[in-house]
Motif scaffolding. Structure first.
Motif, PDB file in Angstrom:
ATOM      1  N   HIS A  85       0.824  -1.212   0.000  1.00  0.00           N
ATOM      2  CA  HIS A  85       0.000   0.000   0.000  1.00  0.00           C
ATOM      3  C   HIS A  85       0.860   1.264   0.000  1.00  0.00           C
ATOM      4  CE1 HIS A  85      -3.765  -2.085   0.217  1.00  0.00           C
ATOM      5  NE2 HIS A  85      -3.375  -2.771   1.279  1.00  0.00           N
ATOM      6  N   ALA A  86       2.004   1.225   0.674  1.00  0.00           N
ATOM      7  CA  ALA A  86       2.894   2.393   0.690  1.00  0.00           C
ATOM      8  C   ALA A  86       3.419   2.684  -0.710  1.00  0.00           C
ATOM      9  CB  ALA A  86       4.054   2.150   1.653  1.00  0.00           C
ATOM     10  N   GLN A  87       3.789   1.643  -1.449  1.00  0.00           N
ATOM     11  CA  GLN A  87       4.311   1.869  -2.798  1.00  0.00           C
ATOM     12  C   GLN A  87       3.227   2.337  -3.762  1.00  0.00           C
ATOM     13  OE1 GLN A  87       6.713  -1.036  -4.656  1.00  0.00           O
ATOM     14  NE2 GLN A  87       8.236  -1.026  -3.030  1.00  0.00           N
ATOM     15  N   LEU A  88       2.083   1.677  -3.746  1.00  0.00           N
ATOM     16  CA  LEU A  88       1.024   2.057  -4.688  1.00  0.00           C
ATOM     17  C   LEU A  88       0.324   3.343  -4.266  1.00  0.00           C
ATOM     18  CD1 LEU A  88      -0.572  -1.338  -5.718  1.00  0.00           C
ATOM     19  CD2 LEU A  88       1.102   0.047  -6.927  1.00  0.00           C
ATOM     20  N   LEU A 100       3.901  -2.251 -12.271  1.00  0.00           N
ATOM     21  CA  LEU A 100       4.010  -1.534 -10.997  1.00  0.00           C
ATOM     22  C   LEU A 100       3.372  -2.346  -9.869  1.00  0.00           C
ATOM     23  CD1 LEU A 100       4.951   1.107  -9.692  1.00  0.00           C
ATOM     24  CD2 LEU A 100       2.677   2.012 -10.137  1.00  0.00           C
ATOM     25  N   ILE A 101       2.214  -2.954 -10.131  1.00  0.00           N
ATOM     26  CA  ILE A 101       1.549  -3.786  -9.121  1.00  0.00           C
ATOM     27  C   ILE A 101       2.408  -5.000  -8.786  1.00  0.00           C
ATOM     28  CG2 ILE A 101      -0.443  -5.294  -8.710  1.00  0.00           C
ATOM     29  CD1 ILE A 101      -2.092  -3.271 -10.369  1.00  0.00           C
ATOM     30  N   LEU A 102       2.974  -5.642  -9.813  1.00  0.00           N
ATOM     31  CA  LEU A 102       3.833  -6.805  -9.566  1.00  0.00           C
ATOM     32  C   LEU A 102       5.070  -6.422  -8.768  1.00  0.00           C
ATOM     33  CD1 LEU A 102       3.602  -8.687 -12.966  1.00  0.00           C
ATOM     34  CD2 LEU A 102       2.582  -9.337 -10.787  1.00  0.00           C
ATOM     35  N   ASP A 103       5.637  -5.256  -9.053  1.00  0.00           N
ATOM     36  CA  ASP A 103       6.799  -4.789  -8.298  1.00  0.00           C
ATOM     37  C   ASP A 103       6.426  -4.573  -6.834  1.00  0.00           C
ATOM     38  OD1 ASP A 103       9.613  -3.759  -8.247  1.00  0.00           O
ATOM     39  OD2 ASP A 103       8.559  -1.932  -7.601  1.00  0.00           O
ATOM     40  N   ALA A 104       5.280  -3.946  -6.586  1.00  0.00           N
ATOM     41  CA  ALA A 104       4.828  -3.723  -5.210  1.00  0.00           C
ATOM     42  C   ALA A 104       4.581  -5.050  -4.485  1.00  0.00           C
ATOM     43  CB  ALA A 104       3.561  -2.865  -5.205  1.00  0.00           C
ATOM     44  N   LEU A 105       4.005  -6.024  -5.193  1.00  0.00           N
ATOM     45  CA  LEU A 105       3.779  -7.344  -4.591  1.00  0.00           C
ATOM     46  C   LEU A 105       5.102  -8.023  -4.243  1.00  0.00           C
ATOM     47  CD1 LEU A 105       0.842  -8.750  -6.731  1.00  0.00           C
ATOM     48  CD2 LEU A 105       0.797  -8.222  -4.292  1.00  0.00           C
ATOM     49  N   CYS A 106       6.072  -7.945  -5.153  1.00  0.00           N
ATOM     50  CA  CYS A 106       7.382  -8.560  -4.886  1.00  0.00           C
ATOM     51  C   CYS A 106       8.057  -7.909  -3.685  1.00  0.00           C
ATOM     52  CB  CYS A 106       8.267  -8.461  -6.124  1.00  0.00           C
ATOM     53  SG  CYS A 106       7.744  -9.564  -7.443  1.00  0.00           S
ATOM     54  N   VAL A 109       6.338  -9.190  -0.539  1.00  0.00           N
ATOM     55  CA  VAL A 109       6.763 -10.556  -0.216  1.00  0.00           C
ATOM     56  C   VAL A 109       8.149 -10.532   0.410  1.00  0.00           C
ATOM     57  CG1 VAL A 109       7.429 -12.783  -1.217  1.00  0.00           C
ATOM     58  CG2 VAL A 109       5.290 -11.679  -1.917  1.00  0.00           C
ATOM     59  N   ALA A 110       9.062  -9.747  -0.169  1.00  0.00           N
ATOM     60  CA  ALA A 110      10.418  -9.670   0.371  1.00  0.00           C
ATOM     61  C   ALA A 110      10.411  -9.135   1.800  1.00  0.00           C
ATOM     62  CB  ALA A 110      11.289  -8.790  -0.524  1.00  0.00           C
ATOM     63  N   VAL A 111       9.637  -8.091   2.056  1.00  0.00           N
ATOM     64  CA  VAL A 111       9.564  -7.515   3.403  1.00  0.00           C
ATOM     65  C   VAL A 111       8.944  -8.518   4.367  1.00  0.00           C
ATOM     66  CG1 VAL A 111       8.395  -5.741   4.785  1.00  0.00           C
ATOM     67  CG2 VAL A 111       9.529  -5.114   2.657  1.00  0.00           C
ATOM     68  N   THR A 112       7.906  -9.224   3.940  1.00  0.00           N
ATOM     69  CA  THR A 112       7.251 -10.211   4.799  1.00  0.00           C
ATOM     70  C   THR A 112       8.209 -11.353   5.144  1.00  0.00           C
ATOM     71  OG1 THR A 112       5.111  -9.665   3.822  1.00  0.00           O
ATOM     72  CG2 THR A 112       5.268 -11.762   4.982  1.00  0.00           C
ATOM     73  N   VAL A 113       8.924 -11.849   4.155  1.00  0.00           N
ATOM     74  CA  VAL A 113       9.879 -12.929   4.404  1.00  0.00           C
ATOM     75  C   VAL A 113      11.000 -12.442   5.316  1.00  0.00           C
ATOM     76  CG1 VAL A 113      11.623 -14.400   3.294  1.00  0.00           C
ATOM     77  CG2 VAL A 113       9.343 -14.177   2.298  1.00  0.00           C
ATOM     78  N   TRP A 114      11.488 -11.220   5.078  1.00  0.00           N
ATOM     79  CA  TRP A 114      12.565 -10.656   5.913  1.00  0.00           C
ATOM     80  C   TRP A 114      12.096 -10.530   7.358  1.00  0.00           C
ATOM     81  CZ3 TRP A 114      17.601  -9.349   5.118  1.00  0.00           C
ATOM     82  CH2 TRP A 114      18.206  -8.587   6.125  1.00  0.00           C
ATOM     83  N   ASP A 115      10.876 -10.016   7.558  1.00  0.00           N
ATOM     84  CA  ASP A 115      10.341  -9.849   8.917  1.00  0.00           C
ATOM     85  C   ASP A 115      10.150 -11.186   9.617  1.00  0.00           C
ATOM     86  OD1 ASP A 115      10.341  -7.126   8.606  1.00  0.00           O
ATOM     87  OD2 ASP A 115       8.179  -6.957   8.251  1.00  0.00           O
TER      88      ASP A 115
END
Length: 120
Positions: A85-88, A100-106, A109-115
């Motif tokens: 939501h922050a990116q879009l 752009l949507i796919l980039d935001a989703l990726c 996912v990266a932030v979720t996995v990192w957390d």
């Protein structure tokens, strides 16, 4: 017989009337019809354009028959979509695109996995 002159005149009127709204079908057909020469050539080019549209529709219908919907259970806790939501949220709605949507989703996912794991 076919009133080729009337057909040609009607197609030109359609092309001019749809300029503001950009009718996608008319736009794609008229890119090939800039100077068809004779009305007979116009009918031939329009027919070839329509065959392409029909073939694409048939291929889509064939593809759709092989599609399967997979249902999964939703996670118990709410999903963290803050990064997405922050990116879009920084982009106007009319500028949002599939890449752009796919980039935001990726990124999400990266932030979720990192957390979740502390590492990527």
């Amino acid at each position: 017989g076919v009133d080729y002159e009337g057909l040609y005149a009607g197609l030109l009127v359609l092309a001019e009337s749809e300029q503001a709204g950009h009718n996608a079908t008319a736009d794609s057909a008229f890119k090939e019809l800039l100077d068809p020469g004779t009305p007979e050539e116009l009918v031939s080019v329009v027919a070839r354009s329509l065959v392409g549209v029909v073939l694409a529709r048939v291929e889509y219908a064939d593809w759709l028959q092989g599609v399967q919907v997979v249902r999964t259970a939703l996670p118990a806790e709410p999903l963290d979509m803050r990064e997405y939501h922050a990116q879009l949220g920084q982009v106007p709605a009319e500028a949002v695109s599939v890449p752009l949507i796919l980039d935001a989703l990726c990124h999400q996912v990266a932030v979720t996995v990192w957390d979740a794991s502390g590492e990527v």
